[in-house]
Design a protein around this motif. Structure first.
Motif, short mmCIF file in Angstrom:
data_model
loop_
_atom_site.label_atom_id
_atom_site.label_comp_id
_atom_site.label_asym_id
_atom_site.label_seq_id
_atom_site.Cartn_x
_atom_site.Cartn_y
_atom_site.Cartn_z
N UNK A 36 -3.18 -23.10 -8.61
CA UNK A 36 -2.83 -21.68 -8.51
C UNK A 36 -4.06 -20.78 -8.58
N UNK A 37 -5.11 -21.17 -7.88
CA UNK A 37 -6.31 -20.34 -7.82
C UNK A 37 -6.23 -19.44 -6.59
N UNK A 38 -6.70 -18.22 -6.71
CA UNK A 38 -6.62 -17.24 -5.63
C UNK A 38 -7.66 -17.55 -4.54
N UNK A 39 -7.37 -17.21 -3.28
CA UNK A 39 -8.33 -17.48 -2.18
C UNK A 39 -9.68 -16.81 -2.38
N UNK A 40 -9.70 -15.66 -3.05
CA UNK A 40 -10.98 -14.97 -3.26
C UNK A 40 -11.59 -15.33 -4.61
N UNK A 41 -11.26 -16.53 -5.08
CA UNK A 41 -11.69 -17.01 -6.39
C UNK A 41 -13.21 -16.93 -6.53
N UNK A 42 -13.67 -16.24 -7.55
CA UNK A 42 -15.11 -16.12 -7.82
C UNK A 42 -15.29 -15.91 -9.32
N UNK A 43 -15.64 -17.02 -10.03
CA UNK A 43 -15.77 -16.91 -11.47
C UNK A 43 -16.86 -17.87 -11.95
#
Length: 582
Positions: A36-43
């Motif tokens: 359930x990670x978002x497509x714009x995942x940046x962390x």
């Protein structure tokens, strides 16, 4: 959807336009649908606290010690081309970290640091996390990372396998920027071979004290990266193996544990077999090259031993049996060692064979006839060999006839191990009477562990021996842990005890406590005040009753007392589930 996400990230290369590689696409699907990670995942990656990292490093000490030299060598070799070489645990935590200081700031912004956690469900598609799930070497290049923070990094990784095919860690090389496909393939080969060398080091450290077997497909034993390995106990049974050994031996993985090597290896599958001395003392290194059509006989060989050179036997009562049996064996009288499972019959038999002859051959009745025939040929050619027989009642009739012929007129040490239920009476064992007459010389009954008058002495001797095999000083043992050992009835005898102490030593520091003992032993003693030593006998009786499901007659026979004596010992104490079953 995945291709659309990929295009939105402005991949401009031709390779990118064709979409994601299959392996990467599968990982991206997990990121979207399972993690359930978002497509714009940046962390930025999470990093363990100092205390958490210290605890993790302590737990992974064996892996770190096995990998350090190889990682240092790899970094020196690739320092000009790769900015970091690292080792991660099976949980994705970076344990070892070698980095070009020039790139430290760039890596720090992405969280690529010691103690950072790279599980796929936390960081999306990345070399370490995806390798832990795929269990194979792979590369994640630039924008193939699901986390956009990592889009300037190329990761090339390979898994490191530990005991029983479990993942022990991941070796990782990371470079800033996208590199070409050919360079990725070359780098992947380098990383994979380094991971295999680490795996070999880990295997050897984990099995210190066992006989180690190296298997090579091409007969080249110079490079540890090309080897598969087995570890054998004193009886020749396989107790551990590298994850690729079943493939090398053409066997399923579940066929190897506790199988004997000569039952697994077909005689025509090897063209070279020889032994080399190893440290610690009393172990050997057997090397096999496969495949070949050349037939060889496989023999168990150890340097001749002297009475003071072998490890101390755990049960002092076995010392007296060894002394008496040794005198008889030197006079060429056939010996028979009788005892329950785990009482040390095979260990004592091999000890006797080494003391009497040095060269010995072990023959199992359940082995294939072809293997038995080869060993008998070796026996005829080497009149000085001692012969150890196990599971003799399972030997086929033709092989019994061949064994009688091999023993005819021969003067050699002969030792047979058997259980009380198979005391080699012809009508019970199904053996040829003439074979039984040749085997049945002097019989020694090995006592069960539960009957020892000095349990604490046995436990401490066994603890010292397991520590010696682990290459460390014997730890102390708490009074609570020692009391639990005294209360247990040990249905598996010395074998069960050594497995329990081996586990405790692997987990303990300077002191073995209750927490380091097997859960089953602790659960069986929870109903007792283990510090009250006067209750130890009652505790043993109650656990034995529980083991026999309350059957008094079977429990009395097991403990070596009469039923009336058992009732008298239990008088005044209600025992849950006590029944008098016939």
């Amino acid at each position: 959807m995945l291709s659309h996400i990929h295009r939105l990230r402005a991949l401009s290369t031709v390779e990118g336009a064709r979409g994601l590689p299959t392996l990467v696409e599968g990982s991206w699907r997990r990121c979207l649908e399972t993690h359930r990670l978002l497509p714009d995942f940046a962390r930025r990656a999470d990093v363990l606290s100092y205390g958490e990292l210290r605890e993790t490093l302590d737990q992974e000490e064996l892996l770190i010690r096995s990998a350090t030299a190889e990682i240092d060598r790899l970094f020196r070799r690739l320092a000009a081309d790769a900015c970091t070489v690292s080792l991660a645990s099976a949980q994705g935590v970076k344990l070892l970290f070698r980095c070009d200081p020039y790139h430290m700031d760039d890596l720090n912004r992405a969280g690529v640091l010691p103690g950072s956690v790279w599980a796929e469900d936390m960081q999306g598609t990345n070399g370490i996390g995806t390798c832990l799930l795929e269990r194979r070497p792979l590369s994640i290049v630039g924008d193939e990372h699901f986390n956009r923070v990592l889009s300037d990094i190329t990761c090339t990784v390979a898994p490191i396998f530990g005991s029983n095919g479990q993942l022990a860690g991941v070796l990782n090389i990371s470079s800033l920027g996208r590199i070409g496909a050919q360079a990725v393939r070359l780098l992947s080969d380098v990383v994979n071979r380094s991971a295999r060398r680490i795996e070999t080091q880990l295997f050897q450290r984990r099995n210190s004290g066992h006989r180690l077997v190296s298997l090579s497909a091409d007969g080249d034993f110079a490079d540890a990266a090309a080897l598969s390995m087995l570890a054998l106990d004193d009886s020749g049974q396989i107790v551990d193996f590298t994850h690729d050994a079943p493939v090398m031996l053409r066997r399923a993985a579940d066929q190897l544990p506790m199988a004997r090597l000569d039952q697994i290896v077909e005689p025509d599958a090897v063209h070279g077999v020889w032994s080399e001395p190893m440290t610690p003392a009393e172990t050997g290194h057997l090397r096999m090259a496969a495949p070949s059509q050349t037939t060889v006989a496989i023999s168990d060989h150890q340097p001749a031993a002297t009475p003071g050179s072998e490890a101390t036997l755990s049960d002092p009562r076995l010392d007296e049996i060894l002394h008496q049996a040794l005198d008889l064996a030197r006079r060429q009288l056939p010996l028979m060692l009788i005892g329950e499972t785990g009482t040390g019959k095979t260990t004592l038999a091999l000890r006797l064979a080494r003391l009497v002859s040095g060269d010995f051959l072990m023959l199992e009745g359940g082995a294939a006839d072809d293997v038995t025939r080869l060993k008998l040929d070796t026996l005829r050619a080497r009149p000085g060999f001692a012969l150890v027989l196990d599971q003799i009642d399972e030997m086929s009739v033709p092989m019994q006839r061949s064994l009688v012929q091999a023993l005819e007129g021969a003067q050699r040490p002969l030792i047979t191990v058997t259980s009380p239920a198979k005391d080699l009476q012809p009508e019970l064992a199904g053996l040829r009477p003439d074979l039984v007459h040749r085997l049945n010389g002097a019989a020694f009954i090995l006592p069960p562990l539960r009957s020892t008058p000095e349990p604490e002495k046995v436990f401490l001797r066994a603890l010292a021996e397991e520590a010696r095999l682990a290459g460390r000083a014997a730890p102390h043992i708490s009074s609570e842990a020692l009391a639990i050992l005294c209360c247990h009835h040990w249905p598996g005898n010395l074998r069960e005890l050594h497995f329990a102490l081996r586990r405790a030593i692997a987990l303990a520091g300077d002191t073995v406590t209750v927490a380091h003992l097997p859960t089953r032993l602790i659960e069986l003693s929870e109903t007792h005040d283990v510090l009250a030593r006067s209750k130890a006998e009652t505790a043993r009786i109650e656990t034995a009753l529980r083991y026999h499901k309350g059957n008094v007659m079977e429990t009395a026979r097991y403990l070596g007392v009469s039923r009336a004596t058992l009732y008298r010992k239990m008088q005044g104490k209600r025992s849950k589930g006590l029944t008098d079953k016939p």
